[in-house]
Design an enzyme around this catalytic site. Structure first.
Site, short mmCIF file in Angstrom:
data_model
loop_
_atom_site.label_atom_id
_atom_site.label_comp_id
_atom_site.label_asym_id
_atom_site.label_seq_id
_atom_site.Cartn_x
_atom_site.Cartn_y
_atom_site.Cartn_z
CE LYS A 204 -2.89 -1.42 -6.45
NZ LYS A 204 -2.97 -0.78 -5.13
NE ARG A 278 5.79 -0.91 1.56
CZ ARG A 278 4.83 -0.69 2.44
NH1 ARG A 278 4.95 -1.17 3.67
NH2 ARG A 278 3.75 -0.03 2.12
#
Length: 428
Positions: A204, A278
């Protein structure tokens, strides 16, 4: 604490406070001036933020307040650092509000704590300790840590967390008030517990990483929900699964191009190490499905796409089961919390294709591309029953505010704990 009273009135504020003023100070407290029409709760929230800005040690709510009005004040008055104390109105709502507020304070503090203090093991331990505190002897705890995750086949949690020196953890809490060790499990709560998310090798930006201590907001939310439900007298057996890891970069970290094989045989190509939530939830959903519980709720700060769709005001609700989805939405409506349905169809499973595995964990483009929140939900649907019966996925877009607003303080919100707790009581 200082006896600073706050009351509601429909009278206009003194002219000295300005035209259309909704807030005025008295000799021993403050009045919140409600409009004849419009969103009274929003006016109360805005007044609570202004009171909080005065750094008052605490307030006493006096006069006529509904439970919804007191709660609106509380969620906005309670700042992240050194929050002021609240004394509730002396009426029938007092005990219920105190129970909910205790769960809110627990949830917010857990999310707001620094990632240095909140390692995966620390998150698991604090969640377990709090549930033992409220559930007593009805609570039992099991933890699978570090290399034991690999040995047990929990490949998602293990691989996401192996880049950190602080080991990943799968926490299982079994709340069983029935006294029968063979009692069926009525519901399972699954929480994403990424205690810090650097994005891994799909790193990020500094700005995007700043608030990533909140990426365990799903774990905090389901823990707060279960603790609240227990304090409200929950008489059903419920399990909690927290999938805890730090997503960091090192010579041990998982990489782009890796293929993970899950317990149900599903193979997953890693095309984005920042789509890690996930991956850990998949393990939790497999464990939840194995219990045979008729209700499974997973909660996660999963996608930026949900925030793009709903802002920071609503949680996104996904389900392939119309009845389960409507039950979640009705619980939220009854509690006055904001949830909103987003689409999920069986074909969303196929929206992240891979030439090297059954599926990829995302699409190789920023944010996972169009429909990213639904595609993430489709990925998760591979790890529950094929028809998705009884499964609800919550993408918690409203779990955390990176900056304050006129209605809400900066930091964790604990939004959703009341609705999930209600559903645990009400779902047949």
């Amino acid at each position: 604490m200082t006896d600073f009273s706050v009351s509601l009135t429909t009278e206009q504020a003194p002219t000295t406070w300005g035209e259309n003023a909704r807030f005025s100070i008295t000799d021993n407290g403050a009045h919140i001036h409600l409009p004849d029409e419009g969103d009274n709760l929003r006016v109360i929230q805005q007044a609570a933020r202004r009171l909080d800005g005065l750094n008052i040690p605490g307030v006493t709510l006096t006069g006529e307040w509904t439970a919804a009005q007191q709660w609106a004040f509380a969620i906005s008055y309670t700042r992240a650092r050194n929050p002021g104390e609240i004394r509730w109105c002396e009426n029938a709502d007092k005990t219920d509000l105190a129970q909910k507020y205790r769960a809110l304070l627990f949830t917010r503090k857990l999310v707001n704590d620094t990632p240095e203090d909140l390692s995966p093991e620390n998150l698991a331990n604090r969640a377990a300790e709090w549930l033992k505190e409220v559930g007593g002897d009805h609570v039992t705890v099991t933890q699978t840590v570090g290399e034991a995750l690999k040995d047990a086949g929990w490949v998602g949690i293990y691989n996401v967390g192996r880049g950190s020196e602080r080991p990943p953890v799968l926490l299982e809490v079994d709340y069983n008030p029935t006294g029968n060790s063979d009692a069926p499990v009525s519901a399972v709560l699954v929480g994403k517990g990424i205690t810090f998310d650097s994005g891994g090798y799909s790193i990020k930006s500094s700005e995007g990483m700043l608030d990533m201590k909140c990426d365990m907001g799903g774990a905090a939310t389901v823990t707060g929900s279960l603790g609240l439900a227990i304090s409200q007298g929950l008489n059903k057996r419920v399990k909690l699964l927290l999938c805890c890891a730090e997503n960091l970069i090192s010579g041990h970290a998982y990489k782009l191009g890796d293929v993970l094989t899950y317990k149900n045989g599903q193979t997953v190509e890693i095309v984005n190490t920042d789509a890690e939530g996930r991956l850990v939830l998949a393990d939790g959903l497999l464990a939840a499905t194995a219990t045979g519980a008729p209700l499974i709720i997973d909660a996660a700060t999963l996608t930026g796409a949900a925030t793009v769709a709903l802002g920071h005001d609503y949680h996104a609700v996904f389900s392939m089961d119309d009845d389960a989805r409507e039950a979640m939405l009705q619980s939220a409506k009854n509690e006055g919390e904001k949830f909103w349905p987003l689409p999920l169809e069986a074909w969303h499973q196929d929206r992240c294709p891979s030439a090297f595995a059954d599926t990829a964990n995302s699409r190789a483009q920023k944010g996972g591309g169009a429909g990213g929140a639904s595609n993430a939900a489709g990925f998760l649907s591979r790890f529950v029953k094929a028809d998705g019966k009884g499964w609800i996925h919550l993408d918690l877009a409203a779990a955390y505010h990176g900056s304050s607003t006129p209605e809400m303080p900066v930091g964790a919100t604990a939004a959703g704990i009341r609705s999930i707790a209600r559903l645990l009581h009400d779902y047949a």
